[in-house]
Scaffold this motif. Structure first.
Motif, mmCIF file in Angstrom:
data_model
loop_
_atom_site.group_PDB
_atom_site.id
_atom_site.type_symbol
_atom_site.label_atom_id
_atom_site.label_comp_id
_atom_site.label_asym_id
_atom_site.label_seq_id
_atom_site.Cartn_x
_atom_site.Cartn_y
_atom_site.Cartn_z
ATOM 1 N N PHE A 1 59.980 27.883 10.725
ATOM 2 C CA PHE A 1 61.156 28.442 10.410
ATOM 3 C C PHE A 1 62.482 27.648 10.757
ATOM 4 O O PHE A 1 63.275 27.212 9.537
ATOM 5 N N ILE A 2 62.327 27.333 11.889
ATOM 6 C CA ILE A 2 63.702 26.284 12.305
ATOM 7 C C ILE A 2 63.400 24.974 11.509
ATOM 8 O O ILE A 2 64.385 24.422 10.986
ATOM 9 N N LEU A 3 62.099 24.389 11.534
ATOM 10 C CA LEU A 3 61.915 23.092 10.665
ATOM 11 C C LEU A 3 62.597 23.303 9.043
ATOM 12 O O LEU A 3 62.915 22.175 8.774
ATOM 13 N N TYR A 4 62.047 24.083 8.675
ATOM 14 C CA TYR A 4 62.574 24.418 7.148
ATOM 15 C C TYR A 4 63.847 24.424 7.106
ATOM 16 O O TYR A 4 64.480 24.119 6.271
ATOM 17 N N LEU A 5 64.788 25.009 7.940
ATOM 18 C CA LEU A 5 66.078 25.176 7.920
ATOM 19 C C LEU A 5 66.753 23.879 8.023
ATOM 20 O O LEU A 5 67.826 23.656 7.776
ATOM 21 N N LYS A 6 66.116 22.800 8.825
ATOM 22 C CA LYS A 6 66.727 21.674 9.384
ATOM 23 C C LYS A 6 66.194 20.589 8.302
ATOM 24 O O LYS A 6 66.811 19.616 8.555
ATOM 25 N N THR A 7 65.242 20.709 7.349
ATOM 26 C CA THR A 7 65.068 19.793 6.508
ATOM 27 C C THR A 7 65.529 20.039 5.297
ATOM 28 O O THR A 7 65.900 21.074 4.702
ATOM 29 N N SER A 8 65.749 18.815 4.452
ATOM 30 C CA SER A 8 66.295 18.723 2.888
ATOM 31 C C SER A 8 65.157 18.889 2.099
ATOM 32 O O SER A 8 64.003 18.819 2.251
ATOM 33 N N GLY A 9 65.500 18.627 0.710
ATOM 34 C CA GLY A 9 64.934 18.713 -0.399
ATOM 35 C C GLY A 9 63.370 18.140 -0.166
ATOM 36 O O GLY A 9 62.364 18.757 -0.042
ATOM 37 N N LYS A 10 63.012 16.827 -0.170
ATOM 38 C CA LYS A 10 61.737 16.296 0.016
ATOM 39 C C LYS A 10 60.912 16.705 1.399
ATOM 40 O O LYS A 10 59.861 16.950 1.258
ATOM 41 N N GLY A 11 61.754 16.860 2.380
ATOM 42 C CA GLY A 11 61.255 17.305 3.742
ATOM 43 C C GLY A 11 60.917 18.691 3.639
ATOM 44 O O GLY A 11 59.616 18.927 4.226
ATOM 45 N N LYS A 12 61.378 19.571 2.832
ATOM 46 C CA LYS A 12 60.955 20.751 2.595
ATOM 47 C C LYS A 12 59.669 20.805 1.900
ATOM 48 O O LYS A 12 58.625 21.737 2.121
ATOM 49 N N VAL A 13 59.388 20.079 0.873
ATOM 50 C CA VAL A 13 58.051 19.876 0.260
ATOM 51 C C VAL A 13 57.072 19.458 1.122
ATOM 52 O O VAL A 13 55.957 19.997 1.109
ATOM 53 N N LYS A 14 57.266 18.687 1.764
ATOM 54 C CA LYS A 14 56.465 17.860 2.919
ATOM 55 C C LYS A 14 55.964 19.108 4.069
ATOM 56 O O LYS A 14 54.875 19.433 4.223
ATOM 57 N N LEU A 15 57.095 19.950 4.477
ATOM 58 C CA LEU A 15 56.975 20.808 5.439
ATOM 59 C C LEU A 15 55.834 22.060 4.577
ATOM 60 O O LEU A 15 55.246 22.566 5.289
ATOM 61 N N GLY A 16 56.197 22.158 3.459
ATOM 62 C CA GLY A 16 55.431 23.165 2.526
ATOM 63 C C GLY A 16 53.907 22.975 2.699
ATOM 64 O O GLY A 16 53.043 23.908 2.920
ATOM 65 N N LEU A 17 53.733 21.456 2.209
ATOM 66 C CA LEU A 17 52.266 21.065 2.638
ATOM 67 C C LEU A 17 51.566 21.187 3.910
ATOM 68 O O LEU A 17 50.421 21.724 4.081
ATOM 69 N N ILE A 18 52.325 20.990 4.833
ATOM 70 C CA ILE A 18 51.941 20.884 6.167
ATOM 71 C C ILE A 18 51.558 22.656 6.709
ATOM 72 O O ILE A 18 50.751 22.928 7.167
ATOM 73 N N PHE A 19 52.604 23.525 6.292
ATOM 74 C CA PHE A 19 52.541 24.980 6.344
ATOM 75 C C PHE A 19 51.127 25.337 5.901
ATOM 76 O O PHE A 19 50.486 26.212 6.355
ATOM 77 N N SER A 20 50.930 24.947 4.492
ATOM 78 C CA SER A 20 49.728 25.417 3.917
ATOM 79 C C SER A 20 48.520 24.998 4.746
ATOM 80 O O SER A 20 47.606 25.571 4.740
ATOM 81 N N MET A 21 48.484 23.624 5.127
ATOM 82 C CA MET A 21 47.370 23.002 6.022
ATOM 83 C C MET A 21 47.358 24.005 7.362
ATOM 84 O O MET A 21 46.128 24.427 7.588
ATOM 85 N N VAL A 22 48.318 24.559 7.753
ATOM 86 C CA VAL A 22 48.440 25.565 8.985
ATOM 87 C C VAL A 22 47.788 26.817 8.670
ATOM 88 O O VAL A 22 46.736 27.102 9.575
ATOM 89 N N LEU A 23 48.211 27.186 7.401
ATOM 90 C CA LEU A 23 47.537 28.299 7.098
ATOM 91 C C LEU A 23 46.099 28.438 6.882
ATOM 92 O O LEU A 23 45.294 29.580 7.355
ATOM 93 N N VAL A 24 45.546 27.427 6.186
ATOM 94 C CA VAL A 24 44.258 27.230 6.040
ATOM 95 C C VAL A 24 43.448 26.971 7.407
ATOM 96 O O VAL A 24 42.334 27.573 7.592
ATOM 97 N N LEU A 25 44.106 26.362 8.247
ATOM 98 C CA LEU A 25 43.413 26.289 9.943
ATOM 99 C C LEU A 25 43.235 27.739 10.442
ATOM 100 O O LEU A 25 42.195 27.912 11.257
#
Length: 447
Positions: free
Chosen positions: A267-291
């Motif tokens: 949540f904190i990382l999402y608030l602190k990242t901008s456009g492209k960063g949010k896309v990358k963070l979304g991919l990381i979060f998806s990976m975390v959910l799969v894990l």
């Protein structure tokens, strides 16, 4: 440079995996391990004069090692971990001082004193007064010393990540011990109750707490400290195994806390990242959910679905249990009753165990630090809790650079509500939420 860095990281992990194996084979090594942590730690502090926050790293390492040392009777005193953490941090403050703003936590210590003095008059003659007081007061004192040391102390993010790694490495030794103690889960899981066999013969609640904390440590490294694929693979593998063995303790608090910490960080990382960063963070979060899904699916298969029933608050036959918190409601209600009957000064530190025996007909320690403080300190306990809860939140709005603050606060708050402060981890982690984190590398200094 990356290859050398990877090798050193693998070496650190390997050393602690070997340590866990060695302590399992030769239990006496736990005593030597505890001795070396303190002696070598003091030598390091005296030589470095805490120029680079060595006290923080040493305290973090002892926090991670505490459960392993307790498991194998490697400590001369049960509260050895808390005393060691306070010793390292106090020496560090002698050399490098502390922020003037930390006065609020000195006040918190003063608040604890009346309850300590009162207990000398209220505890029964049959009670070991020293042990009763220290068992209950050492946790809050560890928190206070950690908070005073960390308050507004500058540290770069990379160093904070390494402080967390210092916590996680000794817990890998615990992990190896657990794997050797119960290599086959299916043979020892027969019910939905907390399982001592899968916890290495130690308390499932405390084991779940440290395994959950280590799960967060290595998952956070996947997100923030994995500069190459080797790091990603290593950290993901460690996260998977730690989470799996944490779930296998059948103690829900530690792993649910770890999950909440992960959500807080994302949540904190999402608030602190901008456009492209949010896309990358979304991919990381998806990976975390799969894990997380993979760990849960594997755990369910290994326990024949019993772990699903455990988290659904059912017994092995699938019947819903009346008590959702394993008897904690009864204990907390008893402590609240003590507070309402003694609202001014409370009943004195350590006294609630005696009173609960009279009220409930059994001897049981507190699971909630909140209701314990209320019952033993009265209105002063209320003031103390207000300080502990609102100071980090206020600190976050003043300095929003500590991306871990919310996760650290979540760990402290949830842990003290299911495992009180029986280990040093919640108090120390609380202190870390008060650090002033810099993202750039520059010289650290005190204001």
């Amino acid at each position: 440079m990356q290859n050398k860095s990877t090798l050193s990281y693998v070496a650190l992990i390997s050393i602690h995996l070997i340590l866990g194996f060695s302590v399992f084979i030769v239990p006496f090594l736990a005593k030597l391990y505890a001795f070396l942590i303190i002696v070598v730690g003091i030598i390091i502090l005296l030589k470095s004069r805490n120029a680079n926050n060595e006290a923080l790293f040493l305290a973090a390492y002892l926090v991670g090692a505490e459960v392993l040392l307790r498991m194998k009777d490697g400590v001369p005193l049960y509260e050895f971990g808390k005393y060691g953490v306070m010793l390292f941090l106090l020496i560090g403050m002698i050399y490098q001082g502390f922020s003037k703003g930390a006065f609020i936590y000195w006040f918190f210590i003063v608040i604890l004193l009346p309850g300590v003095f009162f207990s000398f008059f209220t505890l029964s003659f049959d009670t070991n007064v020293r042990k009763a007081i220290l068992f209950n007061i050492s946790g809050p004192l560890t928190l206070a010393v950690s908070a005073i040391y960390c308050f507004n102390r500058k540290i770069v993010l990379k160093d904070l990540n390494n402080v967390m790694l210092a916590i996680g490495l000794p817990i890998l030794s615990v992990l190896v011990y657990l794997l050797l103690y119960t290599p086959s889960i299916k043979e020892v899981v027969t019910s939905t109750g907390s399982n001592f066999a899968t916890s290495g013969g130690f308390g499932p609640n405390q084991m779940s707490t440290v395994l959950g904390l280590a799960t967060f440590v290595f998952l956070s490294r996947v997100v923030l400290e994995s500069s190459n694929k080797r790091y990603v693979i290593i950290n993901l593998l460690l996260t998977f195994i730690l989470a799996y063995r944490g779930i296998m303790t059948f103690s829900r608090g530690g792993m649910m806390t770890a999950f909440a910490m992960i959500i807080g960080l994302m949540f904190i990382l999402y608030l602190k990242t901008s456009g492209k960063g949010k896309v990358k963070l979304g991919l990381i979060f998806s990976m975390v959910l799969v894990l997380i899904f993979s760990v849960w699916l594997y755990s369910s298969l290994q326990t024949g679905g019993l772990i699903d029933k455990r988290y659904a608050n059912q017994d092995a036959a699938g019947r819903v249990k009346k008590d959702r918190l394993g008897g904690r409601e009864e204990v907390s209600n008893a402590e609240l009753q003590m507070f309402f009957e003694n609202p001014i000064i409370g009943i004195g530190v350590g006294k609630n165990k005696e009173v609960k025996e009279e009220m409930l007909g059994k001897t049981v320690a507190s699971h909630s630090e909140i209701t314990r403080m209320l019952s033993e300190h009265g209105i002063l306990g209320v003031i103390g809790l207000i300080i502990l809860i609102f100071t980090p939140l206020f600190f976050y709005f003043v300095s929003k650079q500590n991306i871990y603050l919310l996760s650290f606060f979540i760990f402290w708050f949830l842990t003290i509500n299911h495992a009180a402060m029986r280990i040093a981890a919640p108090g120390f982690i609380y202190g870390l939420s008060l650090l002033k984190v810099r993202f750039e590398e520059n010289t650290l200094h005190r204001e």
